[in-house]
Motif scaffolding. Structure first.
Motif, PDB file in Angstrom:
ATOM      1  N   ALA A 110      39.856  -6.172  83.641  1.00 12.69           N
ATOM      2  CA  ALA A 110      40.554  -5.959  82.378  1.00 12.69           C
ATOM      3  C   ALA A 110      39.891  -6.842  81.328  1.00 12.69           C
ATOM      4  O   ALA A 110      39.116  -7.747  81.663  1.00 12.69           O
ATOM      5  CB  ALA A 110      42.033  -6.306  82.511  1.00 12.69           C
ATOM      6  N   THR A 131      49.302 -11.654  86.384  1.00 10.31           N
ATOM      7  CA  THR A 131      48.957 -10.609  87.336  1.00 10.31           C
ATOM      8  C   THR A 131      48.819  -9.242  86.668  1.00 10.31           C
ATOM      9  O   THR A 131      49.773  -8.737  86.086  1.00 10.31           O
ATOM     10  CB  THR A 131      50.023 -10.501  88.432  1.00 10.31           C
ATOM     11  N   PRO A 132      47.634  -8.606  86.766  1.00 12.56           N
ATOM     12  CA  PRO A 132      47.486  -7.250  86.243  1.00 12.56           C
ATOM     13  C   PRO A 132      47.861  -6.217  87.313  1.00 12.56           C
ATOM     14  O   PRO A 132      48.004  -6.545  88.502  1.00 12.56           O
ATOM     15  CB  PRO A 132      45.995  -7.170  85.922  1.00 12.56           C
ATOM     16  N   GLU A 133      47.981  -4.982  86.887  1.00  8.96           N
ATOM     17  CA  GLU A 133      48.250  -3.881  87.815  1.00  8.96           C
ATOM     18  C   GLU A 133      47.146  -3.807  88.878  1.00  8.96           C
ATOM     19  O   GLU A 133      45.961  -3.882  88.554  1.00  8.96           O
ATOM     20  CB  GLU A 133      48.301  -2.563  87.038  1.00  8.96           C
ATOM     21  N   GLY A 134      47.537  -3.674  90.136  1.00 12.20           N
ATOM     22  CA  GLY A 134      46.577  -3.496  91.212  1.00 12.20           C
ATOM     23  C   GLY A 134      46.032  -4.775  91.812  1.00 12.20           C
ATOM     24  O   GLY A 134      45.341  -4.747  92.836  1.00 12.20           O
ATOM     25  N   TYR A 135      46.337  -5.914  91.178  1.00  8.64           N
ATOM     26  CA  TYR A 135      45.793  -7.189  91.658  1.00  8.64           C
ATOM     27  C   TYR A 135      46.236  -7.479  93.085  1.00  8.64           C
ATOM     28  O   TYR A 135      47.405  -7.318  93.442  1.00  8.64           O
ATOM     29  CB  TYR A 135      46.247  -8.323  90.742  1.00  8.64           C
ATOM     30  N   ARG A 176      49.202 -10.678  95.937  1.00 11.47           N
ATOM     31  CA  ARG A 176      49.406  -9.793  94.785  1.00 11.47           C
ATOM     32  C   ARG A 176      50.003 -10.490  93.559  1.00 11.47           C
ATOM     33  O   ARG A 176      50.620  -9.855  92.709  1.00 11.47           O
ATOM     34  CB  ARG A 176      50.264  -8.573  95.174  1.00 11.47           C
ATOM     35  N   HIS A 177      49.805 -11.795  93.490  1.00 10.52           N
ATOM     36  CA  HIS A 177      50.233 -12.545  92.310  1.00 10.52           C
ATOM     37  C   HIS A 177      49.118 -13.482  91.881  1.00 10.52           C
ATOM     38  O   HIS A 177      48.460 -14.102  92.723  1.00 10.52           O
ATOM     39  CB  HIS A 177      51.499 -13.355  92.588  1.00 10.52           C
ATOM     40  N   GLU A 231      41.063  -5.656  94.876  1.00  7.69           N
ATOM     41  CA  GLU A 231      42.186  -4.796  95.251  1.00  7.69           C
ATOM     42  C   GLU A 231      41.982  -4.288  96.672  1.00  7.69           C
ATOM     43  O   GLU A 231      40.881  -4.345  97.214  1.00  7.69           O
ATOM     44  CB  GLU A 231      42.293  -3.600  94.297  1.00  7.69           C
ATOM     45  N   LYS A 270      45.375  -5.513  80.782  1.00  8.83           N
ATOM     46  CA  LYS A 270      45.647  -4.132  81.162  1.00  8.83           C
ATOM     47  C   LYS A 270      44.453  -3.601  81.945  1.00  8.83           C
ATOM     48  O   LYS A 270      43.331  -3.580  81.442  1.00  8.83           O
ATOM     49  CB  LYS A 270      45.895  -3.265  79.926  1.00  8.83           C
ATOM     50  N   ARG A 271      44.706  -3.192  83.158  1.00 12.46           N
ATOM     51  CA  ARG A 271      43.648  -2.730  84.056  1.00 12.46           C
ATOM     52  C   ARG A 271      42.845  -1.597  83.425  1.00 12.46           C
ATOM     53  O   ARG A 271      43.402  -0.622  82.929  1.00 12.46           O
ATOM     54  CB  ARG A 271      44.265  -2.260  85.367  1.00 12.46           C
TER      55      ARG A 271
END
Length: 319
Positions: free
Chosen positions: A232, A196-200, A169-170, A219, A242-243
């Motif tokens: 993104a 890292t974006p959200e959900g990655y 998750r990074h 994901e 930004k996702r």
């Protein structure tokens, strides 16, 4: 009239216009596919999908038209990389000059105390054979919490090469030296910058379209039905990203666990190459490689990908 129609359909098939790749595009359990064009051929470099201790080699596949694929066996294995012993994953191959550099993960290390990480091999042809380039891993530590796996080499429009990678998750980005033996520090003095974006979760991929940087990732859990691809868009390879949303996911009537992908642009057509698990399979390693068309809307957003059993139509490079 019926004879004429049959003759016409046969003619289409013979000339390749009615041919489709079918999904999967080749036999065998393969995952994490990187698709790319070299010369007049499409190439796919996947992970051999098996228990970790059996993942000791890489095969590759080439095609003139996305339909007919030739297997190139064992283009790299642990006999050529003395520090690698298992879990050889997710190739990323880039041409520089007359050489092809093959970036890969090995050993699935769980801490900085273990030997392994991201390595580099080199060859004079896309099909190898490849030899270890450094004699040691290029990245062998956890930076910013990112497990050193799932590497992707991105060639920016200014000529710079970046390694984008990371599990757990990074996701990090680091500028590669011109000879790929190490890294060039960023302007702020750091080497590994987290993007890292959200959900990655894993499986990063990047491409440029209309001067915008499209960053894509996987994901969910790789063995589960929630595995999918999101994306993104930013003005720089450093983001901020930004996702926007998912563009590839399972279809419960066709296959499960669609994810860990790459993208090929051929002429004006875009393709997504990914893996998925057949509905008949319960083993997490039973993954197959597939291809679909990928489309954009008028705003440049990626339309949700429709997964199929038919695959894509034949297309020769330059056509």
């Amino acid at each position: 009239m019926q004879k004429i129609l049959v003759s016409f359909l046969v003619s289409l098939s013979l000339t390749g216009y009615a041919q489709k790749s079918g999904n999967p595009v080749f036999k065998g359990w393969y995952a994490d596919p990187e698709g790319i064009i070299y010369g007049q051929k499409y190439w796919i470099f996947p992970t051999f999908s098996a228990p970790f201790d059996k993942q000791v080699f890489f095969d590759a596949f080439s095609s003139p038209d996305l339909v007919h694929w030739t297997k190139h066996s064992r283009i790299l294995d642990t006999t050529a990389v003395k520090w690698a012993r298992r879990a050889m994953w997710a190739p990323s191959v880039i041409q520089k000059g007359n050489q092809y550099f093959f970036f890969f993960g090995a050993n699935d290390i769980q801490s900085d105390k273990e030997k392994g990480g991201i390595g580099v091999a080199v060859a004079s042809k896309p099909e190898g054979p490849y030899r270890d380039y450094l004699g040691k891993p290029l990245v062998d530590k956890f930076h910013n919490g990112a497990q050193p796996i799932d590497q992707f080499v991105f060639h920016d429009k200014d000529g710079k090469y970046y390694l984008i990678y990371g599990g757990w998750r990074h996701c990090n980005i680091a500028q590669l030296k011109d000879d790929f033996t190490g890294f060039v520090p960023h302007a702020d003095g750091t080497t590994f910058k987290e993007i890292t974006p959200e959900g990655y979760v894993e499986g990063p991929f990047m491409f440029i379209r209309d001067n915008k940087y499209y960053f894509m990732w996987s994901e969910g859990g790789w063995t589960g039905p929630d595995y999918c691809v999101a994306y993104a868009i930013a003005d720089s390879p450093f983001g901020p990203f930004k996702r926007i949303g998912k563009i590839l996911q399972q279809n419960a009537t066709i296959a499960n666990g669609a994810g860990h992908h790459s993208v090929i642009k051929s002429g004006n057509d875009w393709y997504i190459v990914y893996h998925r698990r057949p509905l008949t399979e319960t083993d997490g390693n039973s993954r197959e490689t597939c291809i679909e068309r990928m489309y954009f809307d008028e705003q440049g957003l990626i339309k949700p990908v429709v997964i199929t059993t038919e695959g894509v139509e034949a297309k020769k490079i330059g056509k």
